[in-house]
Design a protein around this motif. Structure first.
Motif, PDB file in Angstrom:
ATOM      1  N   ALA A  50       0.647  -1.227   0.038  1.00  0.00           N
ATOM      2  CA  ALA A  50      -0.268  -0.082   0.366  1.00  0.00           C
ATOM      3  C   ALA A  50       1.253   1.289  -0.265  1.00  0.00           C
ATOM      4  O   ALA A  50       0.728   1.888  -0.709  1.00  0.00           O
ATOM      5  N   ALA A  51       1.928   0.917   1.146  1.00  0.00           N
ATOM      6  CA  ALA A  51       2.763   2.241   0.352  1.00  0.00           C
ATOM      7  C   ALA A  51       3.110   3.000  -0.086  1.00  0.00           C
ATOM      8  O   ALA A  51       3.625   3.509  -0.643  1.00  0.00           O
ATOM      9  N   GLU A  53       2.000   1.903  -3.434  1.00  0.00           N
ATOM     10  CA  GLU A  53       1.426   2.239  -4.108  1.00  0.00           C
ATOM     11  C   GLU A  53       1.269   3.528  -4.371  1.00  0.00           C
ATOM     12  O   GLU A  53       0.196   4.135  -4.720  1.00  0.00           O
ATOM     13  N   ARG A  54       1.110   4.493  -3.176  1.00  0.00           N
ATOM     14  CA  ARG A  54       0.425   5.533  -2.469  1.00  0.00           C
ATOM     15  C   ARG A  54       1.482   6.425  -3.403  1.00  0.00           C
ATOM     16  O   ARG A  54       1.071   7.858  -3.852  1.00  0.00           O
ATOM     17  N   LEU A  55       2.602   6.454  -3.692  1.00  0.00           N
ATOM     18  CA  LEU A  55       4.030   7.162  -3.969  1.00  0.00           C
ATOM     19  C   LEU A  55       3.848   6.572  -5.664  1.00  0.00           C
ATOM     20  O   LEU A  55       4.571   7.649  -5.994  1.00  0.00           O
ATOM     21  N   ASN A  57       3.458   7.995  -8.975  1.00  0.00           N
ATOM     22  CA  ASN A  57       3.177   8.912  -9.751  1.00  0.00           C
ATOM     23  C   ASN A  57       3.515   8.784 -11.328  1.00  0.00           C
ATOM     24  O   ASN A  57       4.127   8.181 -11.799  1.00  0.00           O
ATOM     25  N   ARG A 219      -8.088  -2.414   8.191  1.00  0.00           N
ATOM     26  CA  ARG A 219      -6.992  -1.221   7.377  1.00  0.00           C
ATOM     27  C   ARG A 219      -7.174  -2.727   5.894  1.00  0.00           C
ATOM     28  O   ARG A 219      -7.413  -2.609   4.738  1.00  0.00           O
ATOM     29  N   GLN A 223      -8.232  -2.639   2.011  1.00  0.00           N
ATOM     30  CA  GLN A 223      -7.689  -3.448   1.094  1.00  0.00           C
ATOM     31  C   GLN A 223      -8.063  -4.312   0.212  1.00  0.00           C
ATOM     32  O   GLN A 223      -7.906  -4.634  -1.438  1.00  0.00           O
ATOM     33  N   SER A 226     -10.513  -2.891  -2.460  1.00  0.00           N
ATOM     34  CA  SER A 226     -10.008  -2.307  -3.765  1.00  0.00           C
ATOM     35  C   SER A 226      -9.623  -3.376  -4.253  1.00  0.00           C
ATOM     36  O   SER A 226      -9.977  -3.173  -5.831  1.00  0.00           O
TER      37      SER A 226
END
Length: 255
Positions: A50-51, A53-55, A57, A219, A223, A226
């Motif tokens: 998840a970390a 995926e958040r980054l 861009n 949490r 996930q 999603s």
């Protein structure tokens, strides 16, 4: 948004190589580079994924320095990069040693698409990484096109997501109720929820290896939902199967 995975046993120098790569890419002045480290992210594989995926861009490089012993995790990150329409590569760091609380290394194989392109870090820590080759693989190669398994799609049945939301909420409620009633670590918790299928002849349930909080369960539930949106099934007839997958997902991420 290229993705780099550092692979190797504990003590093999993954963190040092991750910082070496980050520094080299940033020094070029073209893009930012971020390191997702197991030391900085609590919560296991799901939290690391998840970390990362958040980054992701449109421009930056994400370097994952953790959880790479298992080929299943390497495949998950490959799917992340493929879904995002970006390149990825693997850097194998030799040396190090297995620890009792860590899984054994499943060596990467460059014939597997999720382990390619594969670069070997020099055994001598004084020798640099093959930075020109890594940069070319990340920034000059065409990314693989998303396929059916990685392309985000809407669920087919109008009420399907609502039913899956209800089912997963009831599973969480059953697990929390069992803990309040005295369920201990190592005990199998049967989950009697309408529309839930177990695996084979076993009743549906969860083997709880440790106490878990509602926040952690919630949490993991988000996930999983999603994931379900990205992998639509055939409609309501697959609800019991997805319910069983949710129990497996909880089991794998609550070690």
């Amino acid at each position: 948004m290229p993705l780099v995975l550092l692979c190797g046993l504990p003590g093999s120098g993954k963190s040092r190589r991750a910082e070496e790569l980050r520094t080299a890419l940033v020094a070029e002045g073209e893009r930012r580079a971020f390191v997702v480290s197991e030391a900085d992210v609590a919560g296991g594989r799901a939290a690391l994924r998840a970390a990362a995926e958040r980054l992701l861009n449109q421009r930056d490089v994400v370097i994952v320095d953790a959880g790479s012993e298992l080929k299943s995790f390497r495949y998950e990150l490959y799917c992340l990069s493929k879904h995002a329409g970006t390149t990825h590569c693997l850097v194998l760091c030799p040396g190090g040693g297995a620890l009792p609380d860590r899984p054994p290394l499943e060596p990467p194989d460059s014939q597997n698409r999720w382990d390619w392109p594969l670069f070997l870090a020099p055994e001598d820590p004084a020798e640099p990484l093959p930075l020109p080759e890594i940069r070319a693989a990340l920034l000059e190669r065409r990314p693989p096109p998303p396929n059916q398994s990685t392309r985000s799609q809407p669920l087919q049945a109008a009420g399907f997501l609502h039913q899956l939301d209800r089912l997963t909420q009831e599973v969480l409620a059953a697990v929390m109720a069992a803990q309040r009633d005295g369920a201990q670590a190592g005990q199998f918790i049967p989950v009697a929820v309408d529309g839930l299928a177990g695996g084979g002849r076993e009743p549906p349930g969860l083997l709880l290896n440790r106490p878990v909080s509602l926040a952690e369960l919630s949490r993991l539930r988000r996930q999983f939902l999603s994931y379900a949106k990205m992998h639509p099934g055939e409609g309501e007839q697959n609800l019991p199967q997805l319910g069983g997958m949710f129990l497996q997902y909880l089991s794998q991420n609550l070690q």
